[in-house]
Scaffold this active site. Sequence first.
Site, PDB file in Angstrom:
ATOM      1  N   LYS A 197       6.174  24.846 -60.476  1.00 54.99           N
ATOM      2  CA  LYS A 197       5.059  25.138 -61.382  1.00 54.99           C
ATOM      3  C   LYS A 197       5.193  24.323 -62.685  1.00 54.99           C
ATOM      4  CE  LYS A 197       2.796  28.859 -63.807  1.00 54.99           C
ATOM      5  NZ  LYS A 197       3.253  29.985 -64.602  1.00 54.99           N
ATOM      6  N   ASP A 234      -0.946  30.135 -61.100  1.00 50.20           N
ATOM      7  CA  ASP A 234      -0.387  31.253 -61.879  1.00 50.20           C
ATOM      8  C   ASP A 234      -1.120  32.515 -61.435  1.00 50.20           C
ATOM      9  OD1 ASP A 234      -2.879  31.295 -63.055  1.00 50.20           O
ATOM     10  OD2 ASP A 234      -2.126  31.381 -65.109  1.00 50.20           O
TER      11      ASP A 234
END
Length: 227
Positions: free
Chosen positions: A134, A152
């Site tokens: 991420k 997310d």
Amino acid sequence: MPRSFVAEARKRVGPKKARIGPVIDRLAVEHADAKIALSFTSPLELLVSVMLSAQTTDVNVNRVTATLFEKYRTPEDYLAVPQEELERDIYATGFFRQKARALRGTMSMLITEFDGEVPERFDDLLRLPGVARKTANVVSAERGNPQGIVVDTHVRRLSQRLGFTKQEDPVKIERDLVRLVPRRDWARFPHLLIWHGRRVCVARRPHCESCVLVDLCPSARIDVMPG
Ligand code: SF4
């Protein structure tokens, strides 16, 4: 939703491949200001901000980095102080021990392997201690070279509601999204979903009545459906 409603809703909105373009276009108009909420002025500050943002809010990170970046300007600066001092300086972002360790490990590798610069290559970013997929995705996207799509909690929720994925696991969600979203939109797509998720499609009770996607969304509340 019972099974027949789900099938009906999918039929109503049509296939996801036909919806993705209009969804992006409408969100881009609705949230023209959608962009990363972290404050940074260099690739190093970007990397540090994203590393600090794990398990806390962007507002909180910005509050800490406002003074942090005055004191720590180069990778060497992070190694020039005792670990405890760095821990104190990032304390307010939470998980400060882990984060300080990851920051120092990353700075050390930047110095020894990358001439003190943040690498451009995605695989190189992933080698940095404490940098997961991420973080690497956010850093690459903000530098204009997205290698995937950041997933997310908002991106996950909205992608599911919009019928773009049935997956729960972020890696599998990302796999579905990169197949669907045109590559030119990989960087802005998560920002659009995040801002829409904060302002309209909130977790508890989405504001379908004021949503620009109501006719494109299989999860729109029936009581607000047009016609
Ligand atoms: S119609 Fe409702 S559920 Fe669908 S994206 Fe909009 S707010 Fe979310």
